[in-house]
Design a protein around this motif. Sequence first.
Motif, PDB file in Angstrom:
ATOM      1  N   ALA A 225       0.830  -1.208   0.000  1.00  0.00           N
ATOM      2  CA  ALA A 225       0.000   0.000   0.000  1.00  0.00           C
ATOM      3  C   ALA A 225       0.866   1.260   0.000  1.00  0.00           C
ATOM      4  O   ALA A 225       0.429   2.314  -0.472  1.00  0.00           O
ATOM      5  N   ARG A 226       2.097   1.153   0.496  1.00  0.00           N
ATOM      6  CA  ARG A 226       2.986   2.321   0.492  1.00  0.00           C
ATOM      7  C   ARG A 226       3.450   2.690  -0.915  1.00  0.00           C
ATOM      8  O   ARG A 226       3.947   3.797  -1.141  1.00  0.00           O
ATOM      9  N   ALA A 227       3.311   1.740  -1.852  1.00  0.00           N
ATOM     10  CA  ALA A 227       3.760   1.984  -3.227  1.00  0.00           C
ATOM     11  C   ALA A 227       2.652   2.561  -4.097  1.00  0.00           C
ATOM     12  O   ALA A 227       2.849   2.771  -5.296  1.00  0.00           O
ATOM     13  N   SER A 228       1.480   2.821  -3.514  1.00  0.00           N
ATOM     14  CA  SER A 228       0.335   3.305  -4.284  1.00  0.00           C
ATOM     15  C   SER A 228      -0.163   4.616  -3.700  1.00  0.00           C
ATOM     16  O   SER A 228       0.064   4.927  -2.531  1.00  0.00           O
ATOM     17  N   HIS A 229      -0.833   5.403  -4.532  1.00  0.00           N
ATOM     18  CA  HIS A 229      -1.438   6.643  -4.034  1.00  0.00           C
ATOM     19  C   HIS A 229      -2.939   6.595  -4.298  1.00  0.00           C
ATOM     20  O   HIS A 229      -3.410   5.916  -5.217  1.00  0.00           O
ATOM     21  N   GLU A 230      -3.672   7.299  -3.469  1.00  0.00           N
ATOM     22  CA  GLU A 230      -5.129   7.273  -3.557  1.00  0.00           C
ATOM     23  C   GLU A 230      -5.643   8.329  -4.529  1.00  0.00           C
ATOM     24  O   GLU A 230      -5.156   9.460  -4.548  1.00  0.00           O
ATOM     25  N   VAL A 231      -6.631   7.934  -5.329  1.00  0.00           N
ATOM     26  CA  VAL A 231      -7.338   8.882  -6.184  1.00  0.00           C
ATOM     27  C   VAL A 231      -8.806   8.884  -5.757  1.00  0.00           C
ATOM     28  O   VAL A 231      -9.318   7.883  -5.276  1.00  0.00           O
ATOM     29  N   PHE A 437       4.514  11.414  -7.645  1.00  0.00           N
ATOM     30  CA  PHE A 437       4.293  11.050  -9.044  1.00  0.00           C
ATOM     31  C   PHE A 437       3.147  10.049  -9.153  1.00  0.00           C
ATOM     32  O   PHE A 437       2.975   9.181  -8.292  1.00  0.00           O
ATOM     33  N   ASP A 438       2.377  10.163 -10.229  1.00  0.00           N
ATOM     34  CA  ASP A 438       1.364   9.162 -10.521  1.00  0.00           C
ATOM     35  C   ASP A 438       2.032   7.841 -10.856  1.00  0.00           C
ATOM     36  O   ASP A 438       3.128   7.807 -11.422  1.00  0.00           O
ATOM     37  N   GLY A 439       1.370   6.761 -10.537  1.00  0.00           N
ATOM     38  CA  GLY A 439       1.892   5.433 -10.833  1.00  0.00           C
ATOM     39  C   GLY A 439       0.821   4.412 -10.564  1.00  0.00           C
ATOM     40  O   GLY A 439      -0.215   4.396 -11.225  1.00  0.00           O
ATOM     41  N   LEU A 440       1.045   3.559  -9.566  1.00  0.00           N
ATOM     42  CA  LEU A 440      -0.005   2.660  -9.108  1.00  0.00           C
ATOM     43  C   LEU A 440      -0.972   3.477  -8.253  1.00  0.00           C
ATOM     44  O   LEU A 440      -0.552   4.186  -7.326  1.00  0.00           O
ATOM     45  N   ASP A 473     -10.658  -0.385  -5.771  1.00  0.00           N
ATOM     46  CA  ASP A 473     -10.030  -0.884  -6.990  1.00  0.00           C
ATOM     47  C   ASP A 473      -8.641  -0.252  -7.078  1.00  0.00           C
ATOM     48  O   ASP A 473      -8.328   0.708  -6.372  1.00  0.00           O
ATOM     49  N   ALA A 474      -7.795  -0.813  -7.952  1.00  0.00           N
ATOM     50  CA  ALA A 474      -6.447  -0.270  -8.163  1.00  0.00           C
ATOM     51  C   ALA A 474      -6.067  -0.453  -9.629  1.00  0.00           C
ATOM     52  O   ALA A 474      -6.436  -1.446 -10.259  1.00  0.00           O
ATOM     53  N   LYS A 475      -5.325   0.520 -10.159  1.00  0.00           N
ATOM     54  CA  LYS A 475      -4.851   0.468 -11.541  1.00  0.00           C
ATOM     55  C   LYS A 475      -3.573   1.300 -11.655  1.00  0.00           C
ATOM     56  O   LYS A 475      -3.337   2.215 -10.858  1.00  0.00           O
ATOM     57  N   THR A 481       6.689   5.672 -13.984  1.00  0.00           N
ATOM     58  CA  THR A 481       7.130   5.722 -12.590  1.00  0.00           C
ATOM     59  C   THR A 481       7.403   4.354 -11.985  1.00  0.00           C
ATOM     60  O   THR A 481       7.756   4.262 -10.812  1.00  0.00           O
ATOM     61  N   TRP A 482       7.200   3.291 -12.749  1.00  0.00           N
ATOM     62  CA  TRP A 482       7.546   1.937 -12.310  1.00  0.00           C
ATOM     63  C   TRP A 482       8.459   1.315 -13.359  1.00  0.00           C
ATOM     64  O   TRP A 482       8.208   1.401 -14.567  1.00  0.00           O
ATOM     65  N   TYR A 483       9.514   0.661 -12.898  1.00  0.00           N
ATOM     66  CA  TYR A 483      10.468  -0.006 -13.799  1.00  0.00           C
ATOM     67  C   TYR A 483      10.607  -1.460 -13.334  1.00  0.00           C
ATOM     68  O   TYR A 483      10.863  -1.716 -12.135  1.00  0.00           O
ATOM     69  N   ARG A 484      10.440  -2.402 -14.262  1.00  0.00           N
ATOM     70  CA  ARG A 484      10.489  -3.820 -13.902  1.00  0.00           C
ATOM     71  C   ARG A 484      11.752  -4.470 -14.471  1.00  0.00           C
ATOM     72  O   ARG A 484      12.095  -4.256 -15.636  1.00  0.00           O
TER      73      ARG A 484
END
Length: 488
Positions: A225-231, A437-440, A473-475, A481-484
């Motif tokens: 949850a720390r890797a995501s931001h709320e919209v 930054f926007d991301g997850l 939900d999450a998207k 902003t994410w690198y795999r």
Amino acid sequence: MLDHETQTSARALAQMRAITRAAKAPDDLADRLAAHPKMNADVAGALVKAHKRLAPISARLKISEAETIDAVMNAVPEDGEVTDPDALFQTGLEAIQAAWAAKGDTDVAMLGPSEAERSAYLHHKPVVGHTWDNGPGLRAKMVEGLLARLDPKGKTSAMGRDAAQMTMPQVAMAVCHSKGLRPLNEAEAVRMAATHSESDFPLILENSLSNLVARRMEQRLPDLARASHEVARDDYRVGRSLTLSATGMPQEVAEGGEVKFVTAEEKGEFLPTVRDFASGFNISNVALTNDATAMRLLGDIGNRMVQGAVERLRHVLLEPIEANSGAGQNMADGTAMFHADHGNLASSGAAISIESLSIARTAMRKQRGLNGELYAVEPWGLVVPAELETAAQKVLADINATKSSDANPFQNALELIVEPGLSDPEAWYLIADPARFDGLAHAFLDGQRAPRVETRPGWNTLGMEMRLVWALDAKFVETATWYRNPGA
């Protein structure tokens, strides 16, 4: 076609029923109000309030609903004006008292309060201002007391500590008395409190459990949850983020030149579209009557609710990452999240090291927007599966070396986020700060960050039915902003 008088009557009836149903008063009262020749919304509101105050007294004295409505309607002055609502209530109260006295039923006297109690109760003037003995005040006090028993380590006010001394049957008895009900014993109090249509007992249970779940959810949120931001999402509709039709960078304006405008359109990535999730629980009247059993069951139910909610949040956050066999959800361009076209996928897998992190960081720094603008994304965190936790800690220890002579290509420490739900034991992710930054992204309906608990009288069992309800939900809403890295 309806004549004017019929139309007026239908309109008045509809208006009166809207007023009575909002206050959960019977439709028979609405019919009587609509038939009164001098009735208006203000007078009707005062009468409905008087009825609501008189109804529990009538139930206590076994006065019929029809007699109660008669008492309310007969209290209206001849001119139809109500200047003192308390006087209206007092007139209706005297009529109910007279009807009760006329019955001469000794059984009613034995089942009801003592003569001294009855006199004090019938002539009691309503408390002006706030009270903890009935209504919202009583409910708040009981909620805090029950929550203090379910979570003794939490903060509790003096009011809550006092209420925490009450057993579950005693809470039910207090609720019954606040509504004018007179149960013969604690078992009947639990049954009446759990099934009476105007009882605060179900609300006390659901508010206590909702507060318990919310309090413990804050302590047990998955690390991911720390890797995501709320919209923000206030409905269930599909939505998209805003995008600009051309670069928004200010352009030089020559003397007498024209300012170039850009258009903001909802053509960006899809936002999280909240979905409903729920689970149900039952607790019997027998269990509620036994205080020790009730508290144990409610505590267990609260823990199960928290565990289930945390796991659901974890699954929802993992869905966009794990989609397409680990390539991530499909973005608005039809391509998976982690793809060479998005510049966020390593060309070849490598274990976590300063060298591989440096390559990932460079790729993130050079990410560009739709119009070629540089994002200059700064790496913030490292997301790894449980299998890579130790390896990641070793690399981060090297990066965060304190000796001035040690090589440290990263000026700032990276946050380590370990997510055991990641299915690939070798893949890892470098991410930007979700606060910047926007991301997850994740969303809750109307910002409801914790599930809510709802209750109702049991239908298939004698007791209370409870359900945990949560919409979320999450998207991914940004690819830069994410690198795999698929890993070694």
